[in-house]
Design a protein around this motif. Structure first.
Motif, PDB file in Angstrom:
ATOM      1  N   UNK A 252      -2.868   2.428 -12.133  1.00 30.84           N
ATOM      2  CA  UNK A 252      -3.778   2.178 -13.249  1.00 30.84           C
ATOM      3  C   UNK A 252      -4.750   3.344 -13.375  1.00 30.84           C
ATOM      4  N   UNK A 253      -5.482   3.365 -14.514  1.00 33.14           N
ATOM      5  CA  UNK A 253      -6.465   4.432 -14.719  1.00 33.14           C
ATOM      6  C   UNK A 253      -7.590   4.377 -13.688  1.00 33.14           C
ATOM      7  N   UNK A 254      -7.773   3.232 -13.037  1.00 37.84           N
ATOM      8  CA  UNK A 254      -8.795   3.145 -11.985  1.00 37.84           C
ATOM      9  C   UNK A 254      -8.467   4.056 -10.802  1.00 37.84           C
ATOM     10  N   UNK A 255      -7.201   4.435 -10.684  1.00 41.17           N
ATOM     11  CA  UNK A 255      -6.799   5.297  -9.574  1.00 41.17           C
ATOM     12  C   UNK A 255      -6.799   6.778  -9.967  1.00 41.17           C
ATOM     13  N   UNK A 260     -10.646   8.068  -5.809  1.00 37.56           N
ATOM     14  CA  UNK A 260      -9.815   6.860  -5.797  1.00 37.56           C
ATOM     15  C   UNK A 260      -8.383   7.214  -5.424  1.00 37.56           C
ATOM     16  N   UNK A 261      -7.894   8.341  -5.960  1.00 35.38           N
ATOM     17  CA  UNK A 261      -6.535   8.767  -5.647  1.00 35.38           C
ATOM     18  C   UNK A 261      -6.409   9.073  -4.149  1.00 35.38           C
ATOM     19  N   UNK A 262      -7.367   9.791  -3.615  1.00 34.72           N
ATOM     20  CA  UNK A 262      -7.326  10.134  -2.191  1.00 34.72           C
ATOM     21  C   UNK A 262      -7.307   8.871  -1.336  1.00 34.72           C
ATOM     22  N   UNK A 263      -8.129   7.906  -1.727  1.00 36.68           N
ATOM     23  CA  UNK A 263      -8.178   6.659  -0.958  1.00 36.68           C
ATOM     24  C   UNK A 263      -6.889   5.854  -1.130  1.00 36.68           C
ATOM     25  N   UNK A 264      -6.332   5.870  -2.350  1.00 40.51           N
ATOM     26  CA  UNK A 264      -5.082   5.151  -2.597  1.00 40.51           C
ATOM     27  C   UNK A 264      -3.932   5.724  -1.781  1.00 40.51           C
ATOM     28  N   UNK A 265      -3.842   7.040  -1.733  1.00 46.45           N
ATOM     29  CA  UNK A 265      -2.795   7.679  -0.931  1.00 46.45           C
ATOM     30  C   UNK A 265      -2.988   7.335   0.551  1.00 46.45           C
ATOM     31  N   UNK A 266      -4.241   7.340   0.986  1.00 46.87           N
ATOM     32  CA  UNK A 266      -4.526   7.010   2.392  1.00 46.87           C
ATOM     33  C   UNK A 266      -4.114   5.576   2.704  1.00 46.87           C
ATOM     34  N   UNK A 267      -4.343   4.662   1.746  1.00 45.00           N
ATOM     35  CA  UNK A 267      -3.905   3.267   1.937  1.00 45.00           C
ATOM     36  C   UNK A 267      -2.395   3.222   2.188  1.00 45.00           C
ATOM     37  N   UNK A 268      -1.658   3.905   1.311  1.00 42.36           N
ATOM     38  CA  UNK A 268      -0.191   3.882   1.422  1.00 42.36           C
ATOM     39  C   UNK A 268       0.232   4.452   2.771  1.00 42.36           C
ATOM     40  N   UNK A 269      -0.374   5.584   3.143  1.00 43.27           N
ATOM     41  CA  UNK A 269       0.030   6.262   4.378  1.00 43.27           C
ATOM     42  C   UNK A 269      -0.417   5.507   5.630  1.00 43.27           C
ATOM     43  N   UNK A 270      -1.380   4.623   5.464  1.00 43.97           N
ATOM     44  CA  UNK A 270      -1.797   3.822   6.625  1.00 43.97           C
ATOM     45  C   UNK A 270      -0.710   2.824   7.021  1.00 43.97           C
ATOM     46  N   UNK A 271       0.195   2.547   6.072  1.00 40.21           N
ATOM     47  CA  UNK A 271       1.240   1.545   6.327  1.00 40.21           C
ATOM     48  C   UNK A 271       2.632   2.140   6.387  1.00 40.21           C
ATOM     49  N   UNK A 272       2.776   3.410   5.996  1.00 40.36           N
ATOM     50  CA  UNK A 272       4.108   4.011   5.884  1.00 40.36           C
ATOM     51  C   UNK A 272       4.051   5.450   6.386  1.00 40.36           C
TER      52      UNK A 272
END
Ligand SMILES: [Zn+2]
Length: 288
Positions: A252-255, A260-272
């Protein structure tokens, strides 16, 4: 070498980096287009892909951000034809045949007025001959097939199967795809909340494309959690499936803001732990 074009990696909300969904997968010498969101035909052209180069189009579901450019794609492919192209195969969930016929059929198609004019008017016949066409200008032929779970289509060295995913039922039938080919497995989970189907579609995939519309902590507060995936869950499902590569789309545009993008990528990489692409329009991904 397989190649994935992210023609559209977004949502219904236009942003500078993303708008709607459309992918083109080049593998085993074949080309597969998945979804046809807003401006896909124009963005295909920017990616060096002519509409006449696409013979197989697969729809995951009939939300506007996945189908809005379909009439433009059909008309451009017809307009640019020299009469030698293959029949276009379109695969979609019910009621895609009704949708297609209401757009593009002699009896009911609102865009068929254009076809009548182009196959009859001397100006349009001249344009057709100027491009290399010969004789009468033929009407377009499209094969539309409705699919359910199981094998959708197959050919030499490839097959595509579908599984239902959790998204916009009961108003829309919603599916993901798994392409099993001689050059590996590629899955598109479509728009979906976290569910077993996404994991099964992605099982041991060489590359899987999973949506992530919000950060994990945000989606927990939104109703979209019942139909879409947050960042951390996208990583978790790819990890559970043992997918080798992960592409995130449908942000979404919120990312969009860099933080926000940096944090979103970090979220994904925390699990994968595998390689992650934070998808955006125009991105091209090659792998062995
Ligand atoms: Zn959707």
């Amino acid at each position: 070498m397989p190649r994935l074009h992210l023609i559209g990696a977004g949502t219904p909300t236009p942003t500078k980096d993303r708008w709607g969904t459309c992918f083109v997968l080049d593998i085993v010498g074949q080309r597969f287009m998945i979804d046809c969101g807003p401006a896909s035909t124009y963005k295909l052209f920017h990616a060096g892909i002519a509409s006449t180069d696409v013979d197989n189009l697969f729809f995951t579901h009939l939300h506007s951000d996945h189908i809005a450019d379909y009439p433009c794609f059909l008309m451009t492919r017809f307009d640019q034809s020299v009469g030698e192209e293959n029949v276009l195969n379109v695969y979609g969930p019910s009621p895609v045949r009704d949708l297609h016929e209401r757009l593009w059929s002699p009896e009911r198609g609102v865009f068929w007025y254009d076809v009548r004019a182009r196959v009859n008017h001397p100006m349009s016949i001249h344009a057709y001959h100027s491009r290399g066409g010969e004789g009468d200008r033929p009407e377009p032929v499209v094969s539309v097939k409705e699919y359910g779970e199981g094998v959708v289509a197959s050919g030499p060295g490839w097959s595509c199967s579908a599984m239902e995913v959790r998204h916009a039922q009961p108003w829309l039938n919603c599916f993901g795809f798994r392409f099993e080919t001689d050059e590996g497995i590629v899955s598109f989970t479509g728009d979906s909340a976290p569910c077993d189907s996404v994991v099964e579609l992605s099982r041991n995939a060489d590359l899987t494309v999973i949506e992530s519309v919000h950060r994990a902590r945000d989606i927990a507060r939104y109703p979209s959690r019942i139909s879409e995936t947050g960042t951390t869950d996208a990583g978790r499902m790819a990890d559970k499936a043992k997918a080798k590569r992960l592409v995130i789309n449908h942000q979404s545009d919120r990312l969009d803001p860099p933080d926000a993008m940096t944090e979103g990528v970090a979220d994904v990489k925390s699990a994968y732990g595998g390689p992650v692409w934070w998808g955006k329009d125009g991105m091209v991904i090659d792998w062995d």
